[in-house]
Design an enzyme around this catalytic site. Structure first.
Site, PDB file in Angstrom:
ATOM      1  N   ASP B 128       0.654  -1.185   0.116  1.00  0.00           N
ATOM      2  CA  ASP B 128      -0.055   0.007   0.000  1.00  0.00           C
ATOM      3  C   ASP B 128       1.047   1.271  -0.090  1.00  0.00           C
ATOM      4  O   ASP B 128       1.674   1.373   1.036  1.00  0.00           O
ATOM      5  CB  ASP B 128      -0.887  -0.100   1.021  1.00  0.00           C
ATOM      6  CG  ASP B 128      -2.054   0.912   1.142  1.00  0.00           C
ATOM      7  OD1 ASP B 128      -2.441   1.150  -0.090  1.00  0.00           O
ATOM      8  OD2 ASP B 128      -2.697   1.330   1.893  1.00  0.00           O
ATOM      9  N   HIS B 135      -3.444  13.940   0.015  1.00  0.00           N
ATOM     10  CA  HIS B 135      -3.820  12.846   1.030  1.00  0.00           C
ATOM     11  C   HIS B 135      -2.515  12.987   1.933  1.00  0.00           C
ATOM     12  O   HIS B 135      -3.002  13.050   3.158  1.00  0.00           O
ATOM     13  CB  HIS B 135      -4.242  11.486   0.599  1.00  0.00           C
ATOM     14  CG  HIS B 135      -4.287  10.526   1.690  1.00  0.00           C
ATOM     15  ND1 HIS B 135      -5.064  10.470   2.573  1.00  0.00           N
ATOM     16  CD2 HIS B 135      -3.339   9.552   2.075  1.00  0.00           C
ATOM     17  CE1 HIS B 135      -4.784   9.474   3.622  1.00  0.00           C
ATOM     18  NE2 HIS B 135      -3.711   8.821   3.114  1.00  0.00           N
ATOM     19  N   GLU B 201     -10.774   4.131   2.430  1.00  0.00           N
ATOM     20  CA  GLU B 201      -9.669   4.870   1.733  1.00  0.00           C
ATOM     21  C   GLU B 201      -9.768   4.455  -0.050  1.00  0.00           C
ATOM     22  O   GLU B 201      -9.844   3.311  -0.183  1.00  0.00           O
ATOM     23  CB  GLU B 201      -8.204   4.222   1.950  1.00  0.00           C
ATOM     24  CG  GLU B 201      -7.928   4.985   3.504  1.00  0.00           C
ATOM     25  CD  GLU B 201      -6.428   4.989   3.606  1.00  0.00           C
ATOM     26  OE1 GLU B 201      -5.588   4.397   3.003  1.00  0.00           O
ATOM     27  OE2 GLU B 201      -5.874   5.772   4.541  1.00  0.00           O
ATOM     28  N   GLU B 203      -8.781   4.152  -3.213  1.00  0.00           N
ATOM     29  CA  GLU B 203      -7.469   3.649  -3.889  1.00  0.00           C
ATOM     30  C   GLU B 203      -7.744   3.159  -5.241  1.00  0.00           C
ATOM     31  O   GLU B 203      -8.472   2.608  -5.623  1.00  0.00           O
ATOM     32  CB  GLU B 203      -6.734   2.931  -3.062  1.00  0.00           C
ATOM     33  CG  GLU B 203      -6.339   3.352  -1.691  1.00  0.00           C
ATOM     34  CD  GLU B 203      -5.335   2.827  -0.909  1.00  0.00           C
ATOM     35  OE1 GLU B 203      -4.407   2.107  -1.707  1.00  0.00           O
ATOM     36  OE2 GLU B 203      -5.091   3.046   0.187  1.00  0.00           O
ATOM     37  N   ASP B 235      -8.974   0.537   0.930  1.00  0.00           N
ATOM     38  CA  ASP B 235      -8.042   0.016   2.041  1.00  0.00           C
ATOM     39  C   ASP B 235      -8.807   0.281   3.427  1.00  0.00           C
ATOM     40  O   ASP B 235      -8.556   1.481   4.160  1.00  0.00           O
ATOM     41  CB  ASP B 235      -6.670   0.952   1.861  1.00  0.00           C
ATOM     42  CG  ASP B 235      -6.069   0.663   3.124  1.00  0.00           C
ATOM     43  OD1 ASP B 235      -5.714  -0.707   3.381  1.00  0.00           O
ATOM     44  OD2 ASP B 235      -5.147   1.626   3.361  1.00  0.00           O
ATOM     45  N   ARG B 239      -8.754   4.086  12.348  1.00  0.00           N
ATOM     46  CA  ARG B 239      -8.006   5.290  12.626  1.00  0.00           C
ATOM     47  C   ARG B 239      -7.352   4.945  13.890  1.00  0.00           C
ATOM     48  O   ARG B 239      -6.570   5.833  14.366  1.00  0.00           O
ATOM     49  CB  ARG B 239      -8.740   6.586  12.247  1.00  0.00           C
ATOM     50  CG  ARG B 239      -9.264   6.471  10.887  1.00  0.00           C
ATOM     51  CD  ARG B 239      -7.913   6.603   9.916  1.00  0.00           C
ATOM     52  NE  ARG B 239      -8.590   6.742   8.552  1.00  0.00           N
ATOM     53  CZ  ARG B 239      -7.691   6.442   7.350  1.00  0.00           C
ATOM     54  NH1 ARG B 239      -6.483   6.273   7.423  1.00  0.00           N
ATOM     55  NH2 ARG B 239      -8.224   6.825   6.318  1.00  0.00           N
ATOM     56  N   GLN B 242      -5.029   2.629  14.449  1.00  0.00           N
ATOM     57  CA  GLN B 242      -3.621   3.274  13.573  1.00  0.00           C
ATOM     58  C   GLN B 242      -2.936   4.225  14.581  1.00  0.00           C
ATOM     59  O   GLN B 242      -1.883   4.235  14.558  1.00  0.00           O
ATOM     60  CB  GLN B 242      -4.142   3.696  12.302  1.00  0.00           C
ATOM     61  CG  GLN B 242      -3.119   4.134  11.224  1.00  0.00           C
ATOM     62  CD  GLN B 242      -3.644   4.769   9.859  1.00  0.00           C
ATOM     63  OE1 GLN B 242      -4.836   4.820   9.637  1.00  0.00           O
ATOM     64  NE2 GLN B 242      -2.805   5.242   9.014  1.00  0.00           N
ATOM     65  N   LYS B 255      -4.749  -1.941   9.290  1.00  0.00           N
ATOM     66  CA  LYS B 255      -5.278  -2.147   7.835  1.00  0.00           C
ATOM     67  C   LYS B 255      -5.237  -3.500   7.729  1.00  0.00           C
ATOM     68  O   LYS B 255      -5.503  -3.880   6.347  1.00  0.00           O
ATOM     69  CB  LYS B 255      -3.858  -1.477   7.257  1.00  0.00           C
ATOM     70  CG  LYS B 255      -3.756  -0.084   7.683  1.00  0.00           C
ATOM     71  CD  LYS B 255      -4.416   0.844   6.949  1.00  0.00           C
ATOM     72  CE  LYS B 255      -3.982   2.248   6.664  1.00  0.00           C
ATOM     73  NZ  LYS B 255      -4.518   3.184   5.749  1.00  0.00           N
ATOM     74  N   THR B 259      -9.098  -5.544   2.913  1.00  0.00           N
ATOM     75  CA  THR B 259      -8.750  -4.620   1.834  1.00  0.00           C
ATOM     76  C   THR B 259      -9.722  -5.246   0.717  1.00  0.00           C
ATOM     77  O   THR B 259      -9.636  -6.333   0.292  1.00  0.00           O
ATOM     78  CB  THR B 259      -7.218  -4.652   1.447  1.00  0.00           C
ATOM     79  OG1 THR B 259      -6.579  -4.382   2.620  1.00  0.00           O
ATOM     80  CG2 THR B 259      -7.095  -3.763   0.379  1.00  0.00           C
ATOM     81  N   GLU B 365     -10.114  12.688   6.326  1.00  0.00           N
ATOM     82  CA  GLU B 365      -9.707  13.886   5.802  1.00  0.00           C
ATOM     83  C   GLU B 365     -11.272  14.834   5.631  1.00  0.00           C
ATOM     84  O   GLU B 365     -11.175  16.035   5.855  1.00  0.00           O
ATOM     85  CB  GLU B 365      -9.189  13.785   4.327  1.00  0.00           C
ATOM     86  CG  GLU B 365      -7.940  13.350   4.268  1.00  0.00           C
ATOM     87  CD  GLU B 365      -7.346  12.803   2.772  1.00  0.00           C
ATOM     88  OE1 GLU B 365      -7.011  13.803   2.169  1.00  0.00           O
ATOM     89  OE2 GLU B 365      -7.253  11.675   2.706  1.00  0.00           O
TER      90      GLU B 365
END
Lengths: 424, 424
Positions: B128, B135, B201, B203, B235, B239, B242, B255, B259, B365
């Site tokens: 990843d 970002h 996420e 991606e 993904d 949070r 993390q 993570k 996925t 975000e």
């Protein structure tokens, strides 16, 4: 203590007495890779033992495969049954089935020094932990100073990153010095070229024998039952690449060029007499990580460095009992969030460092970030590895005066590739 | 522009016109998983096409396998040959071999809404990256403030970590809210329990078709040739986990629980008309990363959130042209240090965020670290995902008024497991 009739198995220097019986994958000249067990100075062909019906009419054990995964998937009861049977077949006072059948012996036993060894497992996932307190403290001190050496999470859980399975290689595979980006102190722009700070990491690798379903969690006790065995592991590291790339997402290219493991997987059963208490805890662990028993081992690991054409110098002597988190704690933490674990997952302990300098498990710690030098037997010195250097790990525990050993985990450094076609 | 005789292929809403022809793995009721290609509202059974001899007397293409890896290993020339032949077989003005053979058509074409889809590839390695500048800036600003948002290495190379291959799942697979350690602000000790900050996420995933040998390096141009195609990739990220685990070695458990990828791999050839220029560079790249051509794509990706029993709200619209590093740059950097790449390696781009809030590719975000709320169509709001929420990605580029589309990449959040047997 029982003895074996196999040549070399009563040699007190041998890593492979009857009490050990580690599994690996081998071939003799012209043969196909298949599973074997080391005993004395020989390897016993387990595919042949299975074919000859010497395991009885059990379900297939998968020993004719070129990896242990199939056998590991048969589960802990099967592992115990096979171990018991192998002890009977190989003990001097055991079954005559192999001992007294010279044709079968000739067909199934090969001298260790005449076989080729392969990766013992298909590595499904490779996770590298950071479970040694002294190493975490030392490397944190070198990078961030002693006050901020341990990150606040460290005493609460085993910290880890996913490594690269595609470059896990068996002992003996040469290791090419990697190319990469570095940013030396004083340089305004990063540079591209061969790593100048190539290092070893002395680690203990746990092999997961039985996996989990997606979302299945494990207690520490359940995790223990799923660990098949252990290998020596050298997590080769390019410190200058690591330093530049490591923030904010951790090591990547600095660890991706090679990870060497020993060809023999020493089983949890063989290490049973070496179990010992874990460390004193800085703080109590959360309940899911608490251990109902002793899951650490008293296993010594040495690292020797041999310059090209030179003499071997011991550069590290450490012990796996210096780890802070045990293998089942690593596996429990790994699975707890819903990560599916698989038969053949490899869990590196992280560098094992004891309290004194000679027991620090990598050159970065021994030279304190490259500042000091390690002196070799012939008077040479090293900050980091040079091309042509060979590094050899050996590991063993002592039980009743005999070694329960891991053989060796070795790699020789090749010079970096020429950068043809890369615009340099 | 050529058209196809297959039902649905001329519908302007369809993701799968003749110009697309994405590959996947499917089964119809009672059938075995095998490779297929999407066209209009149908899937064409490629194992059957191969078996019927319609590819001519080429070497075996591996389409009866339950993954595309074997076909990908046949290499770029073979990919081009098969694509040309499929176009001929499916074009209204093409070969009659399939078009005019109703028995064969009935046997080889299945309605898309009646087949089951599988992971299109055996994922050998999952990496990843963090290749979106906005970002990286946004998440760095949230964590470290805008002055230190981008780490110094960021403009010089694609930063990445190795993800967990064992939990890459195909679109439609439910996603269980993970358990883990977190340390909320104000709490002295870490807590164990379900993540409270579950995120997406957005991606773009590149699928490596042809790997490298251990130590083989690639130029950006060579890397481009080895990329087979692209998928949508979510993904999923916890949070709070993390935040607590992420130092010093990067994301791990946050993570590792899932996925998701779309079942259809859209080939590089299909995206050819969508190639566009890359970003302006903050600083010149080192030569090994410089691009001789345009390797970015104008592909829009939307994310919709549908609460349990509720209405879908679009929460993201972004575009892959916002990425800073292209897929071949990711692959070149990955291989440059000696990491062996394999057919079936999956390279996630990292979250794709454009300049404005509606184009930010994750809730962290959009809500600026959970401070703000995202408003849904029915008046509900979200800081992070709730149990029962379904998130659906769709992606497409426009060529001559037709969509070259990716289908969808979707997952529904299941509540966390009860923590039975874990000492809570």
């Amino acid at each position: 203590m029982r003895t074996s009739w196999v040549p070399g198995s009563e040699d007190p220097e041998s890593d492979f007495p009857l009490g050990n019986l580690p599994y690996g994958v081998f071939s003799e000249a012209g043969g196909a890779p298949r599973c074997g067990v080391a005993i004395g100075s020989m390897v016993l062909d387990l595919a042949g033992v299975e074919e000859a019906g010497l395991f009885g009419d059990s379900t297939p054990l998968g020993f004719s495969e070129g990896a242990l995964n199939r056998f590991m998937e048969t589960g802990p009861q099967s592992w115990a049954r096979v171990r018991d049977r192998l002890k009977e077949l190989l003990a001097a006072d055991g079954s005559p089935d192999l001992r007294d059948n010279s044709a079968l012996r000739d067909r199934l036993l090969f001298p260790l020094d005449q076989v080729q060894m392969y990766l013992p497992i298909v590595v499904r996932g490779y996770t590298d932990f950071y479970a040694g307190r002294q190493h975490a403290f030392n490397s944190g001190s070198i990078l961030r100073g002693p006050k901020n050496a341990l990150t606040p999470n460290w005493p609460h859980m085993p910290i880890a990153y996913n490594g690269r399975t595609s470059t896990v290689v068996v002992s003996g595979t040469p290791v090419r010095r990697p190319l990469g980006q570095t940013k030396p102190a004083g340089s305004e722009m990063p540079l591209f070229g061969p790593s100048k700070r190539l290092d070893i990491e002395v680690e203990f690798g746990a092999v997961v024998g039985l996996g989990t379903e997606l979302g299945q969690t494990l207690t520490v006790e359940e995790a223990w039952e799923r660990i098949f065995g252990f290998v020596l592991l050298n997590d080769w590291s390019a410190r200058d690449i690591q330093r530049w790339e490591g923030q904010p997402l951790g090591p990547f290219q600095a660890k991706a060029f090679a990870t060497s493991i020993s060809p023999w997987v020493v089983t949890r059963a063989a290490l049973e007499p070496l179990r010992c208490a874990g460390p004193e805890r800085d703080q109590p662990l959360l309940p899911y990580l608490q251990e109902p028993a002793n899951y650490f081992f008293d296993v010594t690991i040495d690292a020797h460095l041999t310059p090209s054409g030179g003499k071997a110098s011991r550069i590290v002597r450490t012990n796996t009992r210096h780890l802070y988190y045990s293998a089942p704690q690593l596996l429990t933490h790994h699975a707890i969030g819903g990560c599916r674990m698989q038969s053949g997952d490899l869990l590196g302990s992280g560098t094992i460092s004891g309290p004194d300098k000679g027991s620090f498990g990598c050159l970065m710690e021994q030279t304190w970030g490259g500042r000091d030098e390690v002196t070799l037997e012939n008077g040479g010195t090293r900050n980091f590895l040079e091309d042509g250097d060979t590094v050899t790990f050996s590991g063993w525990g002592e039980v009743d005066g005999r070694r329960i050993g891991f053989g060796t985990c070795e790699g020789k450094i090749l010079p970096a590739l020429e950068r043809i076609g890369l615009g340099h």
